[in-house]
Scaffold this motif. Structure first.
Motif, PDB file in Angstrom:
ATOM      1  N   GLN A  78      54.207  57.473  28.629  1.00 49.59           N
ATOM      2  CA  GLN A  78      53.490  58.110  29.713  1.00 49.59           C
ATOM      3  C   GLN A  78      53.627  56.849  30.961  1.00 49.59           C
ATOM      4  O   GLN A  78      53.549  57.452  31.998  1.00 49.59           O
ATOM      5  CB  GLN A  78      51.935  58.119  29.212  1.00 49.59           C
ATOM      6  CG  GLN A  78      51.674  59.134  28.264  1.00 49.59           C
ATOM      7  CD  GLN A  78      50.486  59.533  27.662  1.00 49.59           C
ATOM      8  OE1 GLN A  78      49.529  58.088  27.424  1.00 49.59           O
ATOM      9  NE2 GLN A  78      50.075  60.377  27.248  1.00 49.59           N
ATOM     10  N   ILE A  79      53.578  55.921  30.542  1.00 51.45           N
ATOM     11  CA  ILE A  79      53.826  54.701  31.579  1.00 51.45           C
ATOM     12  C   ILE A  79      55.093  54.863  32.362  1.00 51.45           C
ATOM     13  O   ILE A  79      55.068  55.007  33.535  1.00 51.45           O
ATOM     14  CB  ILE A  79      53.511  53.430  30.986  1.00 51.45           C
ATOM     15  CG1 ILE A  79      52.100  52.877  30.915  1.00 51.45           C
ATOM     16  CG2 ILE A  79      53.979  52.159  32.155  1.00 51.45           C
ATOM     17  CD1 ILE A  79      51.867  51.811  29.822  1.00 51.45           C
ATOM     18  N   PHE A  86      56.235  47.205  36.117  1.00 52.18           N
ATOM     19  CA  PHE A  86      56.189  45.951  35.290  1.00 52.18           C
ATOM     20  C   PHE A  86      54.947  45.518  34.778  1.00 52.18           C
ATOM     21  O   PHE A  86      54.889  45.387  33.675  1.00 52.18           O
ATOM     22  CB  PHE A  86      56.714  44.947  36.407  1.00 52.18           C
ATOM     23  CG  PHE A  86      56.912  43.651  35.788  1.00 52.18           C
ATOM     24  CD1 PHE A  86      57.998  43.144  34.832  1.00 52.18           C
ATOM     25  CD2 PHE A  86      55.730  42.618  35.967  1.00 52.18           C
ATOM     26  CE1 PHE A  86      57.953  41.929  34.424  1.00 52.18           C
ATOM     27  CE2 PHE A  86      55.904  41.344  35.285  1.00 52.18           C
ATOM     28  CZ  PHE A  86      57.061  41.148  34.594  1.00 52.18           C
ATOM     29  N   TRP A  87      53.779  45.679  35.502  1.00 54.68           N
ATOM     30  CA  TRP A  87      52.354  45.346  35.188  1.00 54.68           C
ATOM     31  C   TRP A  87      52.149  45.826  33.986  1.00 54.68           C
ATOM     32  O   TRP A  87      51.573  45.809  32.914  1.00 54.68           O
ATOM     33  CB  TRP A  87      51.342  45.336  36.218  1.00 54.68           C
ATOM     34  CG  TRP A  87      50.055  44.620  35.905  1.00 54.68           C
ATOM     35  CD1 TRP A  87      49.994  43.439  35.980  1.00 54.68           C
ATOM     36  CD2 TRP A  87      49.064  45.296  35.224  1.00 54.68           C
ATOM     37  NE1 TRP A  87      48.462  43.079  35.422  1.00 54.68           N
ATOM     38  CE2 TRP A  87      48.007  44.461  34.968  1.00 54.68           C
ATOM     39  CE3 TRP A  87      48.868  46.716  34.636  1.00 54.68           C
ATOM     40  CZ2 TRP A  87      46.890  44.701  34.257  1.00 54.68           C
ATOM     41  CZ3 TRP A  87      47.739  46.989  34.155  1.00 54.68           C
ATOM     42  CH2 TRP A  87      46.592  46.052  34.019  1.00 54.68           C
ATOM     43  N   GLU A  88      52.341  47.442  33.958  1.00 55.44           N
ATOM     44  CA  GLU A  88      51.670  48.459  33.190  1.00 55.44           C
ATOM     45  C   GLU A  88      52.507  48.270  31.667  1.00 55.44           C
ATOM     46  O   GLU A  88      51.817  48.148  30.624  1.00 55.44           O
ATOM     47  CB  GLU A  88      51.966  49.851  33.244  1.00 55.44           C
ATOM     48  CG  GLU A  88      51.105  50.017  34.637  1.00 55.44           C
ATOM     49  CD  GLU A  88      49.693  50.141  34.299  1.00 55.44           C
ATOM     50  OE1 GLU A  88      49.167  50.314  33.000  1.00 55.44           O
ATOM     51  OE2 GLU A  88      48.716  50.511  34.997  1.00 55.44           O
ATOM     52  N   VAL A  89      53.928  48.039  31.892  1.00 55.58           N
ATOM     53  CA  VAL A  89      54.541  47.842  30.661  1.00 55.58           C
ATOM     54  C   VAL A  89      54.285  46.449  29.864  1.00 55.58           C
ATOM     55  O   VAL A  89      54.034  46.376  28.784  1.00 55.58           O
ATOM     56  CB  VAL A  89      56.172  47.742  30.900  1.00 55.58           C
ATOM     57  CG1 VAL A  89      56.850  47.456  29.624  1.00 55.58           C
ATOM     58  CG2 VAL A  89      56.407  49.331  30.943  1.00 55.58           C
ATOM     59  N   GLU A 145      49.059  43.912  24.841  1.00 55.03           N
ATOM     60  CA  GLU A 145      48.014  44.705  24.000  1.00 55.03           C
ATOM     61  C   GLU A 145      48.509  44.814  22.809  1.00 55.03           C
ATOM     62  O   GLU A 145      47.626  45.122  21.905  1.00 55.03           O
ATOM     63  CB  GLU A 145      47.595  45.961  24.950  1.00 55.03           C
ATOM     64  CG  GLU A 145      46.437  46.532  24.548  1.00 55.03           C
ATOM     65  CD  GLU A 145      46.138  47.790  25.374  1.00 55.03           C
ATOM     66  OE1 GLU A 145      47.010  48.950  25.072  1.00 55.03           O
ATOM     67  OE2 GLU A 145      45.326  47.751  26.226  1.00 55.03           O
ATOM     68  N   ASN A 146      49.656  45.366  22.481  1.00 55.67           N
ATOM     69  CA  ASN A 146      50.173  45.852  21.120  1.00 55.67           C
ATOM     70  C   ASN A 146      51.321  44.656  20.580  1.00 55.67           C
ATOM     71  O   ASN A 146      51.925  45.281  19.909  1.00 55.67           O
ATOM     72  CB  ASN A 146      50.907  47.110  21.393  1.00 55.67           C
ATOM     73  CG  ASN A 146      50.077  48.073  21.761  1.00 55.67           C
ATOM     74  OD1 ASN A 146      49.226  48.428  20.813  1.00 55.67           O
ATOM     75  ND2 ASN A 146      49.773  48.396  23.038  1.00 55.67           N
ATOM     76  N   ILE A 147      50.988  43.380  20.831  1.00 46.44           N
ATOM     77  CA  ILE A 147      51.846  42.485  20.322  1.00 46.44           C
ATOM     78  C   ILE A 147      52.052  42.449  18.760  1.00 46.44           C
ATOM     79  O   ILE A 147      53.190  41.918  18.247  1.00 46.44           O
ATOM     80  CB  ILE A 147      51.690  41.035  21.037  1.00 46.44           C
ATOM     81  CG1 ILE A 147      52.786  39.998  20.786  1.00 46.44           C
ATOM     82  CG2 ILE A 147      50.372  40.398  20.541  1.00 46.44           C
ATOM     83  CD1 ILE A 147      52.741  38.908  21.877  1.00 46.44           C
TER      84      ILE A 147
END
Length: 114
Positions: free
Chosen positions: A50-51, A60-63, A69-71
């Motif tokens: 979606q991003i 760049f910021w969103e990814v 968030e999902n590290i």
């Protein structure tokens, strides 16, 4: 069967014989064996898709935000192997697609993009 259909069948067989495809299938099967992890990975992939297909966002910021968030997903060896294998297989398919489109003089863009 036509010559093109025969060659497509040959191409599919050749792809199935690649290390990328075999690695992806193996990783996919391991992920399928853990439905809870599979659900988490697929949710991550959906958000990423979606991003990547969003307009008017700072990509760049969103990814980067999604990755941070999902590290913990990447710390799981099954999830990491699946995502790495999937990426390698997708890149193989992209190369094949670029060769096909490039070799056929097929314009995929629109007139106003020139």
């Amino acid at each position: 069967m036509s010559v093109v259909e025969d060659k497509v069948t040959e191409l599919v067989n050749a792809i199935q014989d690649t290390n990328e495809y075999k690695r992806y299938q193996e990783a996919k099967n391991k992920l399928h064996a853990n439905p809870e992890l599979e659900q988490i990975v697929f949710a991550f992939r959906q958000k990423n898709y979606q991003i990547q297909n969003s307009k008017n966002v700072d990509l760049f910021w969103e990814v980067d935000h999604l990755e941070r968030e999902n590290i913990d997903i990447r710390k799981n060896p099954v999830a990491e192997e699946f995502m790495t294998a999937e990426l390698a297989f997708c890149r193989l398919l992209q190369k094949i697609n670029f060769r096909l489109v490039g070799g056929l003089n097929f314009e995929v863009g629109f007139v106003n993009e020139r």
